[in-house]
Structure formats: structure tokens, C-alpha cells
Design a protein around this motif. Structure first.
Motif, PDB file in Angstrom:
ATOM      1  N   GLY A   2       0.806  -1.212   0.000  1.00  0.00           N
ATOM      2  CA  GLY A   2       0.000   0.000   0.000  1.00  0.00           C
ATOM      3  C   GLY A   2       0.840   1.262   0.000  1.00  0.00           C
ATOM      4  O   GLY A   2       0.511   2.245  -0.677  1.00  0.00           O
ATOM      5  N   LEU A   3       1.924   1.254   0.756  1.00  0.00           N
ATOM      6  CA  LEU A   3       2.832   2.406   0.750  1.00  0.00           C
ATOM      7  C   LEU A   3       3.392   2.645  -0.647  1.00  0.00           C
ATOM      8  O   LEU A   3       3.510   3.801  -1.097  1.00  0.00           O
ATOM      9  N   ALA A   4       3.745   1.570  -1.334  1.00  0.00           N
ATOM     10  CA  ALA A   4       4.280   1.704  -2.689  1.00  0.00           C
ATOM     11  C   ALA A   4       3.211   2.190  -3.661  1.00  0.00           C
ATOM     12  O   ALA A   4       3.484   2.995  -4.559  1.00  0.00           O
ATOM     13  N   LYS A   5       1.974   1.711  -3.489  1.00  0.00           N
ATOM     14  CA  LYS A   5       0.879   2.192  -4.343  1.00  0.00           C
ATOM     15  C   LYS A   5       0.659   3.681  -4.157  1.00  0.00           C
ATOM     16  O   LYS A   5       0.508   4.440  -5.117  1.00  0.00           O
ATOM     17  N   GLY A   6       0.604   4.101  -2.889  1.00  0.00           N
ATOM     18  CA  GLY A   6       0.286   5.490  -2.596  1.00  0.00           C
ATOM     19  C   GLY A   6       1.395   6.466  -2.931  1.00  0.00           C
ATOM     20  O   GLY A   6       1.132   7.588  -3.363  1.00  0.00           O
ATOM     21  N   SER A   7       2.638   6.040  -2.739  1.00  0.00           N
ATOM     22  CA  SER A   7       3.774   6.946  -2.957  1.00  0.00           C
ATOM     23  C   SER A   7       4.355   6.870  -4.357  1.00  0.00           C
ATOM     24  O   SER A   7       5.001   7.811  -4.816  1.00  0.00           O
ATOM     25  N   GLY A   8       4.131   5.733  -5.042  1.00  0.00           N
ATOM     26  CA  GLY A   8       4.770   5.536  -6.337  1.00  0.00           C
ATOM     27  C   GLY A   8       6.266   5.296  -6.228  1.00  0.00           C
ATOM     28  O   GLY A   8       6.996   5.382  -7.221  1.00  0.00           O
ATOM     29  N   GLU A   9       6.734   4.972  -5.028  1.00  0.00           N
ATOM     30  CA  GLU A   9       8.165   4.762  -4.777  1.00  0.00           C
ATOM     31  C   GLU A   9       8.419   3.334  -4.303  1.00  0.00           C
ATOM     32  O   GLU A   9       7.510   2.665  -3.807  1.00  0.00           O
ATOM     33  N   PRO A  10       9.670   2.862  -4.431  1.00  0.00           N
ATOM     34  CA  PRO A  10       9.989   1.545  -3.875  1.00  0.00           C
ATOM     35  C   PRO A  10       9.937   1.573  -2.357  1.00  0.00           C
ATOM     36  O   PRO A  10      10.249   2.588  -1.725  1.00  0.00           O
ATOM     37  N   VAL A  11       9.536   0.453  -1.770  1.00  0.00           N
ATOM     38  CA  VAL A  11       9.401   0.333  -0.311  1.00  0.00           C
ATOM     39  C   VAL A  11      10.117  -0.927   0.135  1.00  0.00           C
ATOM     40  O   VAL A  11      10.018  -1.978  -0.518  1.00  0.00           O
ATOM     41  N   ALA A  12      10.853  -0.835   1.239  1.00  0.00           N
ATOM     42  CA  ALA A  12      11.619  -1.971   1.747  1.00  0.00           C
ATOM     43  C   ALA A  12      10.922  -2.618   2.938  1.00  0.00           C
ATOM     44  O   ALA A  12      10.156  -1.975   3.663  1.00  0.00           O
ATOM     45  N   VAL A  13      11.200  -3.906   3.123  1.00  0.00           N
ATOM     46  CA  VAL A  13      10.625  -4.700   4.210  1.00  0.00           C
ATOM     47  C   VAL A  13      11.754  -5.485   4.872  1.00  0.00           C
ATOM     48  O   VAL A  13      12.615  -6.039   4.174  1.00  0.00           O
ATOM     49  N   ILE A  14      11.746  -5.535   6.195  1.00  0.00           N
ATOM     50  CA  ILE A  14      12.723  -6.334   6.952  1.00  0.00           C
ATOM     51  C   ILE A  14      11.961  -7.350   7.793  1.00  0.00           C
ATOM     52  O   ILE A  14      11.081  -6.981   8.583  1.00  0.00           O
ATOM     53  N   VAL A  15      12.305  -8.649   7.630  1.00  0.00           N
ATOM     54  CA  VAL A  15      11.724  -9.694   8.473  1.00  0.00           C
ATOM     55  C   VAL A  15      12.830 -10.639   8.928  1.00  0.00           C
ATOM     56  O   VAL A  15      13.904 -10.704   8.325  1.00  0.00           O
ATOM     57  N   THR A  16      12.528 -11.389   9.953  1.00  0.00           N
ATOM     58  CA  THR A  16      13.473 -12.368  10.464  1.00  0.00           C
ATOM     59  C   THR A  16      13.372 -13.662   9.659  1.00  0.00           C
ATOM     60  O   THR A  16      12.614 -13.755   8.689  1.00  0.00           O
ATOM     61  N   SER A  17      14.105 -14.670  10.071  1.00  0.00           N
ATOM     62  CA  SER A  17      14.186 -15.911   9.301  1.00  0.00           C
ATOM     63  C   SER A  17      13.008 -16.826   9.600  1.00  0.00           C
ATOM     64  O   SER A  17      12.228 -16.617  10.526  1.00  0.00           O
ATOM     65  N   GLY A  18      12.887 -17.883   8.792  1.00  0.00           N
ATOM     66  CA  GLY A  18      11.858 -18.888   9.007  1.00  0.00           C
ATOM     67  C   GLY A  18      10.553 -18.574   8.314  1.00  0.00           C
ATOM     68  O   GLY A  18      10.531 -17.934   7.259  1.00  0.00           O
ATOM     69  N   THR A  19       9.455 -19.007   8.921  1.00  0.00           N
ATOM     70  CA  THR A  19       8.152 -18.813   8.274  1.00  0.00           C
ATOM     71  C   THR A  19       7.776 -17.341   8.162  1.00  0.00           C
ATOM     72  O   THR A  19       6.870 -16.987   7.395  1.00  0.00           O
ATOM     73  N   ALA A  20       8.439 -16.478   8.908  1.00  0.00           N
ATOM     74  CA  ALA A  20       8.224 -15.038   8.734  1.00  0.00           C
ATOM     75  C   ALA A  20       8.442 -14.646   7.279  1.00  0.00           C
ATOM     76  O   ALA A  20       7.723 -13.808   6.730  1.00  0.00           O
ATOM     77  N   VAL A  21       9.436 -15.257   6.653  1.00  0.00           N
ATOM     78  CA  VAL A  21       9.744 -14.967   5.251  1.00  0.00           C
ATOM     79  C   VAL A  21       8.598 -15.419   4.347  1.00  0.00           C
ATOM     80  O   VAL A  21       8.156 -14.683   3.455  1.00  0.00           O
ATOM     81  N   ALA A  22       8.106 -16.623   4.590  1.00  0.00           N
ATOM     82  CA  ALA A  22       7.060 -17.178   3.726  1.00  0.00           C
ATOM     83  C   ALA A  22       5.799 -16.322   3.734  1.00  0.00           C
ATOM     84  O   ALA A  22       5.058 -16.282   2.746  1.00  0.00           O
ATOM     85  N   ASN A  23       5.550 -15.617   4.827  1.00  0.00           N
ATOM     86  CA  ASN A  23       4.347 -14.787   4.915  1.00  0.00           C
ATOM     87  C   ASN A  23       4.376 -13.576   3.989  1.00  0.00           C
ATOM     88  O   ASN A  23       3.352 -12.912   3.811  1.00  0.00           O
ATOM     89  N   LEU A  24       5.517 -13.280   3.394  1.00  0.00           N
ATOM     90  CA  LEU A  24       5.605 -12.168   2.442  1.00  0.00           C
ATOM     91  C   LEU A  24       5.133 -12.558   1.042  1.00  0.00           C
ATOM     92  O   LEU A  24       4.965 -11.696   0.176  1.00  0.00           O
ATOM     93  N   TYR A  25       4.912 -13.840   0.821  1.00  0.00           N
ATOM     94  CA  TYR A  25       4.633 -14.343  -0.537  1.00  0.00           C
ATOM     95  C   TYR A  25       3.434 -13.648  -1.201  1.00  0.00           C
ATOM     96  O   TYR A  25       3.530 -13.208  -2.354  1.00  0.00           O
ATOM     97  N   PRO A  26       2.267 -13.517  -0.525  1.00  0.00           N
ATOM     98  CA  PRO A  26       1.129 -12.896  -1.218  1.00  0.00           C
ATOM     99  C   PRO A  26       1.420 -11.478  -1.704  1.00  0.00           C
ATOM    100  O   PRO A  26       1.027 -11.104  -2.813  1.00  0.00           O
ATOM    101  N   ALA A  27       2.095 -10.678  -0.902  1.00  0.00           N
ATOM    102  CA  ALA A  27       2.398  -9.303  -1.306  1.00  0.00           C
ATOM    103  C   ALA A  27       3.370  -9.283  -2.478  1.00  0.00           C
ATOM    104  O   ALA A  27       3.267  -8.430  -3.377  1.00  0.00           O
ATOM    105  N   ILE A  28       4.321 -10.211  -2.493  1.00  0.00           N
ATOM    106  CA  ILE A  28       5.266 -10.290  -3.606  1.00  0.00           C
ATOM    107  C   ILE A  28       4.547 -10.642  -4.898  1.00  0.00           C
ATOM    108  O   ILE A  28       4.808 -10.054  -5.966  1.00  0.00           O
ATOM    109  N   ILE A  29       3.623 -11.584  -4.822  1.00  0.00           N
ATOM    110  CA  ILE A  29       2.858 -11.969  -6.008  1.00  0.00           C
ATOM    111  C   ILE A  29       2.051 -10.784  -6.526  1.00  0.00           C
ATOM    112  O   ILE A  29       2.054 -10.480  -7.728  1.00  0.00           O
ATOM    113  N   GLU A  30       1.369 -10.088  -5.633  1.00  0.00           N
ATOM    114  CA  GLU A  30       0.532  -8.950  -6.047  1.00  0.00           C
ATOM    115  C   GLU A  30       1.384  -7.845  -6.670  1.00  0.00           C
ATOM    116  O   GLU A  30       1.016  -7.280  -7.710  1.00  0.00           O
ATOM    117  N   ALA A  31       2.519  -7.534  -6.059  1.00  0.00           N
ATOM    118  CA  ALA A  31       3.382  -6.479  -6.592  1.00  0.00           C
ATOM    119  C   ALA A  31       3.900  -6.828  -7.979  1.00  0.00           C
ATOM    120  O   ALA A  31       4.039  -5.956  -8.842  1.00  0.00           O
TER     121      ALA A  31
END
Length: 556
Positions: free
Chosen positions: A64-93
Motif C-alpha cells: 500500500g505504501l508503494a501504491k500510494g507513494s509511487g516509490e519503492p518500499v523496503a521490508v525487513i523480516v526475520t528468518s523462518g516462516t516469517a519470510v514465507a508470509n511475504l509471498y502474497p504481497a510479492i505476487i501482487e506487486a
């Protein structure tokens, strides 16, 4: 050498590199393995930091931040299944063109596939969905800082839209006071630290090319389809089509003002489709069409050529028309392809669209989601924006409403999932600081319920309308087996959202008439923070109204 200090230095180079590519917003989830990245981000004053405890919601917040700003946005997560939870947003982007940079902390190689806690195989975890995936090595002074920064510069320059996945393993210890370990390694980048430019500038720009035979085609009978556009693009496309005298069929996300409203109804009318069949050229601006009848007509039309103009790469045409796929910035393309003033050639469509609009007006007197969709413009905040959810609600707004030209409209219409809609809306609001009206269904709200926490930090009033028709009533429009429909498709949950609003400290209203709805929304615009407005409606009223109107308009 202190491992924790060198980890911090390594992470600082990563984060500083991102600032040179326009990253201002950074979204951070809690975690231990990501500590070097988190602390480096916290120390870098170029960033606006956002936090959330749920990585799936965090990914959509970044979207949503990227949609609204038109700029790239970064995300920081820890290891493990935390990473897998980013999958839907990556697909949509990847489907809608926002640029996300996913920094995923990881265990070092010796802790993978040996039973170590919170250690999974993270390299290439997102398969082909990111534009670029970079697997960094464990931080070591044996690798010069100029390798790290130029590797990241190349990755960032290689993706114009979609996700960049940067996997970042860190060895323990992760905590400790910062000392001089790695300082000389870091300072080897010299004056780069004081500049604002990338270390390595990669030029892969593609010029917008003029179609040499445009002067020929612009004299033909044409039709313009407007898909997902920005507000400025929508206004330009509408003016361009009007000058040419070509009918414009505008999607709910087109922001063109939809000069021929209710297209998803009147495209079922034979008079309309017979007239449109005379088109010699169809030009589609923007992808992700919503309406079923529009998609059916788009698939069946057979002009001499079909052109599709969008800044995203790829075909973007599931009907595989004969014609041209033009990858270009839409505003630039319109400037190169001037419209020639001509008289409209399909005037009868205006009357057909007006008849459809009148039918909608007559059919939506009763309070419910059909009326809400038809009259949604009466609730829009001044100088604000609209976020539309998926499933039934977006189809009703597309079919029944006529949104104002140039009014910002956002949605997740790439993969069209119901996951992350609240968090995406929250990101759009944070990026723009505008009053925001969001509308979605009850199952969509349940799916992302914990992201109501993100609305507590809204910088301008937010009104979230939850249309509670007790389940996924989009399946009422589909030929699902009647005996199994409720249990296996609609899945009614028999819940209301007053307690959810209270749990997160949000304002709440449950109006039972149109006037009460208007009063609740108006109060929301006068109240800081977020207000949940719940509409408890008949389960099938919205879907049945759409079906009746399609049948009625098709016979008109």
C-alpha cells in the motif's frame, strides 16, 4: 573482530544502498536474526519506519505504501516462516507493478538442513515471482564493500516493477555494543557515504516509441478500454478519447470518470455489442479489467488490430489478440500520439449507458450493498481517496457507480485476493496522508483482522466500511452446487465487528439506513483516526440485484 559489529556495518551498507534508489519507507517486523538490519534501518535518518507484528500484513502495508507513494518500499523480516508470509504481497506487486525490496534475514549456511531452530531453505523461496533474487553470503571482511554495494545497485536497477528479494544470512552473536570492527571495511567506500548517488549506475531505459502509422489509425473507428490507471493518466486518457470521438469503456480503477457508466451492465446488450463490433482498432490502456461483461467483450472482439499500452512488461492480454503490445509510460505515449479532433462515431452508446444507469437508480432504493455501490460517490471525502476490496464489492461498484474523473482509486486487482486488504489500505493512507474511504466484505475483513492495529496510526481520517453479507456471496453469482454452496463456498461466519473495533480502540458505527450511513461516515471525516462502519445486509441482495439488472439491461 566483533561479529555483531561487523554484521551491523554490513547491514548499514545494504540499507544505505537502498536510499540511493529512492527508498524512503521501510516496514519492519520483530525478530532476532534480523537485528543487524533493524538497527541499521533505525540509525538511518533517510527512512520513515513502520512496524507490524504480522509479516503477511507487513508485506501488504509495504504494498500500500508503494501504491500510494509511487516509490519503492523496503521490508525487513526475520528468518523462518516469517519470510514465507511475504509471498502474497510479492505476487501482487509482480502483477500490479509496485516495487518492493524484501530483506529477509537468514541463518548462515551451516545451520540450514541440520535441525537448527527457525532455519528453513530461504534461497529462491519465492520462485519466479520476484524480478530479481539475491542470495548474499555471510558478512565477511574478505568480501570488499564495493562488491556488496554494486551487487545491490545492479539488482535494484534490474527491476523496474515487482519485488527484489535480498536474502541476508547473519551469524551470531547478533547483539553487542558497536565497536571499530569493520570500520575500515566500511570506510573503503570513501565519499560515497556523503553523496546521494548509487555506487554503480545501470542504464536500461526503454524509450517510448511512436507508432509511425498512427496518423492512419487515428482516422479509423476506434474504441478505448481503460483499465488500472493513475488519477492523472485517467484524466488524460478520457480527454484523448473524447477528442478522437471514440467511445471509452472505463474500469472502476481507470479514474477516467467513466463517461459511459455501468458498462458491466450495458455490455450485455446486443445493440451495444453490435455497434462496438464496427470498431477497426481497440486500444487498451492499463491492465487488470474487473467487469465480467467487459472481459467477455474484450475476449470476443475482433478489430483489425488490438493495442495494449501499459508500463508493465508482458502480454497482459489473456485473449491473445492480433495487434501490438506497447510497453510505455501511458502519459508519454499519449503525448507522442496526438488525438485528431473527430466527431463521435458511436453516439448510440451514450443513450444505452444512460438507460442502464437509470435502471440501476430504480433498482437500488432499498438500503443495502447495491445501494451503497451505486451511491458510493456521495460518501467520498474531499481531497481524499478510495480503496476498494475484492470479490463482490468491487464488481458492484464497477457495475453500478460512476466515479469522478481523477479521483484516486486503489485496489489489489493483480491476483485479486482478499488477503491483506486492510493492511494495503493502511499503507496507501500512510503514503499519501489523505482521508481514505475503504470498502470491503466481511470475510476480507476477517482475513486481515489483526491489521486493524495499523489503522490506529492513521495520519488522516479513515473510514472502513465492512459490508457484512455473512460470507463470500460472490459465489452466489457462480454456478456453484446449491446443496454445497453455503457450507463449502459462502462459509457464513455469523459475526459482527463491534468487538473487533473495541479491541483495537477504533470508532464504530452500525447504521441501518442510508441517512444513518451518511451521518456515520461524515462523523468519521470529522474524527481523528479510523472508524469502522459495519453494514449488516441481506446475504444475497447485492448479488441478486446485479443478476437482475444484467438480465434487464440485456433485453432493453
Amino acid at each position: 573482530m566483533s561479529i555483531s559489529s561487523f554484521n551491523r556495518r554490513w547491514a548499514a551498507v545494504i540499507l544505505e544502498t537502498l536510499t540511493r534508489h529512492g527508498v524512503r519507507h521501510i516496514c519492519i517486523a520483530p525478530g532476532s536474526r534480523s537485528t543487524p538490519l533493524t538497527l541499521a534501518a533505525a540509525e538511518n535518518r533517510a527512512f520513515i519506519a513502520h512496524t507490524h507484528f504480522d509479516e503477511r500484513g507487513l508485506g501488504h502495508l509495504a504494498l500500500g505504501l508503494a501504491k500510494g507513494s509511487g516509490e519503492p518500499v523496503a521490508v525487513i523480516v526475520t528468518s523462518g516462516t516469517a519470510v514465507a508470509n511475504l509471498y502474497p504481497a510479492i505476487i501482487e506487486a509482480g502483477l500490479t507493478g509496485e516495487k518492493l525490496i524484501m530483506l529477509t534475514a537468514d541463518r548462515p549456511p551451516e545451520l540450514i538442513d541440520c535441525g537448527a531452530n527457525q532455519a528453513i531453505r530461504q534461497q529462491d523461496i519465492f520462485a519466479s515471482h520476484p524480478g530479481v533474487s539475491v542470495a548474499l553470503p555471510r558478512p565477511t571482511a574478505d568480501i570488499p564493500a564495493r562488491w556488496l554495494v554494486s551487487t545491490l545497485d545492479e539488482a535494484m536497477s534490474g527491476v523496474k516493477a515487482g519485488a527484489v528479494h535480498i536474502n541476508c544470512p547473519f551469524a551470531e552473536p547478533l547483539y553487542g555494543e558497536l565497536d571499530d570492527s569493520g570500520l575500515a571495511w566500511q570506510q573503503a567506500l570513501g565519499e560515497w557515504w556523503q553523496s546521494d548517488q548509487p555506487w554503480l549506475r545501470v542504464s536500461e531505459g526503454q524509450a517510448c516509441l511512436k507508432q509511425r502509422d498512427w496518423f492512419f489509425w487515428r482516422q479509423k473507428r476506434g474504441v478505448v478500454i481503460a483499465g488500472r490507471l493513475s488519477a492523472s493518466e485517467g484524466e488524460l486518457v478520457a480527454a484523448w478519447a473524447k477528442t478522437l470521438g471514440w467511445p471509452l469503456i472505463g474500469d472502476v480503477l481507470s479514474q477516467t470518470g467513466q463517461p459511459l457508466p455501468c458498462a458491466d451492465l450495458w455490455l450485455s446488450n446486443r445493440r451495444a455489442t453490435e455497434l462496438l463490433s464496427q470498431a477497426q482498432l481497440v486500444i487498451q490502456f492499463g491492465a487488470s479489467l474487473t467487469g465480467k461483461r467487459l472481459l467477455q467483450w474484450q475476449a470476443a472482439c475482433t478489430p483489425d488490430e488490438y493495442w495494449l499500452v501499459d508500463s508493465l512488461p508482458g502480454r497482459l492480454d489473456p485473449a491473445h489478440h492480433r495487434g501490438r503490445r506497447l510497453t510505455a509510460n501511458i502519459s508519454d505515449w499519449l503525448e507522442l500520439h496526438a488525438a485528431q479532433k473527430r466527431a463521435p462515431w458511436a453516439m448510440a452508446l451514450k443513450a444505452i449507458a444512460q438507460e442502464a444507469s437509470q435502471s440501476v437508480e430504480q433498482a437500488t432504493h432499498a438500503f443495502g450493498e447495491a445501494q451503497l455501490a451505486h451511491r458510493i460517490t456521495e460518501l467520498l471525502p474531499q481531497a481524499g481517496q478510495l480503496f476498494v476490496g475484492n470479490s463482490l464489492v468491487v464488481r458492484l461498484v464497477d457495475a453500478f457507480a460512476q466515479l469522478p474523473a481523477g479521483y484516486p482509486v486503489f485496489s489489489n486487482r493483480g491476483a485479486s485476493g482478499i488477503d491483506g486488504l486492510i493492511s494495503t489500505a493502511a499503507g496507501v493512507q500512510r503514503a499519501t496522508a489523505r482521508p481514505t474511504l475503504a470498502i470491503l466484505g466481511d470475510l476480507s475483513a476477517l482475513y486481515d483482522l489483526n491489521s486493524l492495529a495499523l489503522l490506529r496510526e492513521a495520519s488522516a481520517p479513515v473510514v472502513l466500511i465492512v459490508v457484512n453479507n455473512n460470507g463470500g456471496q460472490i459465489f452466489s453469482l457462480l454456478p456453484t452446487p446449491a446443496a454445497e454452496r453455503e457450507k463449502y463456498y459462502c462459509m457464513p461466519q455469523n459475526v459482527t465487528f463491534g468487538h473487533a473495533a473495541a479491541m483495537f480502540g477504533l470508532n464504530y458505527a452500525r447504521p441501518e439506513s442510508w441517512q444513518a450511513l451518511c451521518d456515520a461516515v461524515e462523523a468519521g471525516w470529522r474524527t481523528p483516526g479510523a472508524t469502522i462502519v459495519e453494514l449488516v445486509v441481506s446475504p444475497t441482495e447485492g448479488a441478486q440485484t446485479l443478476q437482475r439488472l444484467v438480465a434487464q439491461v440485456s433485453q432493453a
